[in-house]
Design an enzyme around this catalytic site. Sequence first.
Site, PDB file in Angstrom:
ATOM      1  N   ASP A 184      -1.269   1.154   4.871  1.00  0.00           N
ATOM      2  CA  ASP A 184      -2.389   0.368   5.052  1.00  0.00           C
ATOM      3  C   ASP A 184      -2.629  -1.001   4.274  1.00  0.00           C
ATOM      4  O   ASP A 184      -2.495  -0.575   2.850  1.00  0.00           O
ATOM      5  CB  ASP A 184      -3.517   0.802   5.704  1.00  0.00           C
ATOM      6  CG  ASP A 184      -4.316   1.767   4.982  1.00  0.00           C
ATOM      7  OD1 ASP A 184      -3.519   2.426   4.010  1.00  0.00           O
ATOM      8  OD2 ASP A 184      -5.304   1.833   4.736  1.00  0.00           O
ATOM      9  N   GLU A 234      -6.029   4.436   3.886  1.00  0.00           N
ATOM     10  CA  GLU A 234      -6.645   4.630   2.377  1.00  0.00           C
ATOM     11  C   GLU A 234      -7.586   3.611   2.231  1.00  0.00           C
ATOM     12  O   GLU A 234      -8.515   3.976   1.561  1.00  0.00           O
ATOM     13  CB  GLU A 234      -5.321   4.498   1.628  1.00  0.00           C
ATOM     14  CG  GLU A 234      -5.816   5.117   0.160  1.00  0.00           C
ATOM     15  CD  GLU A 234      -6.024   3.447  -0.673  1.00  0.00           C
ATOM     16  OE1 GLU A 234      -6.853   3.803  -1.832  1.00  0.00           O
ATOM     17  OE2 GLU A 234      -6.143   2.526  -0.057  1.00  0.00           O
TER      18      GLU A 234
END
Length: 381
Positions: free
Chosen positions: A81, A143
Amino acid sequence: MIRKIPSFIEVYKSLIQIPTISSNNKLLDQSNKNFIDLLSNYFSDLNFSVKNYQIPHTDKYNMLACVGSGNGGLLLSGHSDTVDFDEKKWTKDPFKLTETNNKFYGLGAVDMKGFFALILEVISSINIKKINKPIYILATANEETDMSGAKNFIQSTIIKPDCIIIGEPTSLKLINAHKGHMSYSIKVIGDTGHSSNPDHGVNSIEIMHDVIRSLLILKKYFKEEYQHPNFSIPYPTMNLSSIHGGSAINRICPLCILNFEIRPIPGLTLTQIEIVIKEKLETIMKKWSHRIFIKKLFSSVPAYECPHNSGTIKIVEKLCQLNSAAVNYCTEAPFLQRIAPTLILGPGSIEQAHQPDEYLEHYFIQPTKNIITKLINKFCY
């Protein structure tokens, strides 16, 4: 080895062009499924066994690719991400890899889709049939928000590699420790009323004054009682980040909200911090139990350290001719460290992460490929 996937540049482009924004704002948050599917296909084409795992109750996925069998080996890890972005501040298309001035621009270029492109480039050029121990590639979700991808992975995995390398942008400096992060919001509820008679109601700002005084005592306590010499700021820090209260000059303040964060050092656990916060605020909380409310703002991240006496650190330091160091930002390392010795080492500078016109400088490409190759040769052959 006959190449089975596109060139490094083509792979890099394809990864950048898939949006994978993680955000606590549901309007901005996006699934990473298309990215994970593409990455999975690349590793499948290189004869890896690939499994994708959905994070429960989300549309987010982890990917674990593996080639080889047996115990030990190497796990190369990164997150799929990115953060969100302000389109007005970007001069380039965030979802189009732009190569200019010896830099690769794009959202996630350095943090950290470039690392996956480099892994694929190395894997496509080596003979994986001769490895003696497994090579694992982990791509995690979320994350940038709650790290639920890494948390979910360690709860379900059974693998035990000899070494884990997280390819966060460290300017190819070896990182073996970082601080954690905790964030809280304290809400004080007072009474409303006309300021001509301020004693007629409870002023939330006055209560918050006592709360802040207790927090500053706690801040001093952390600084005096806990030290770690490897950090540039060698003690746990507390920052009073924002405070809001009141609506009019002639009104008793009915509501005051304070947000603050704590960054613990290794050796100071999240549980210890929670206990100390309760102790320092106990007196005022009892006095105003129906008026003071405290909650966590975001998911907490523990401090992390891979001890210097670890055999893994010594191997990687010697192999890469690097000395390990500590940093103040957070990664998934404290979670992955629970399954194997974990170090952070990756291309590009953290200074370019989360910035408009994010980029990876070209001169990191070959050294990163060299390091990945050395790590695979050491831990898998």
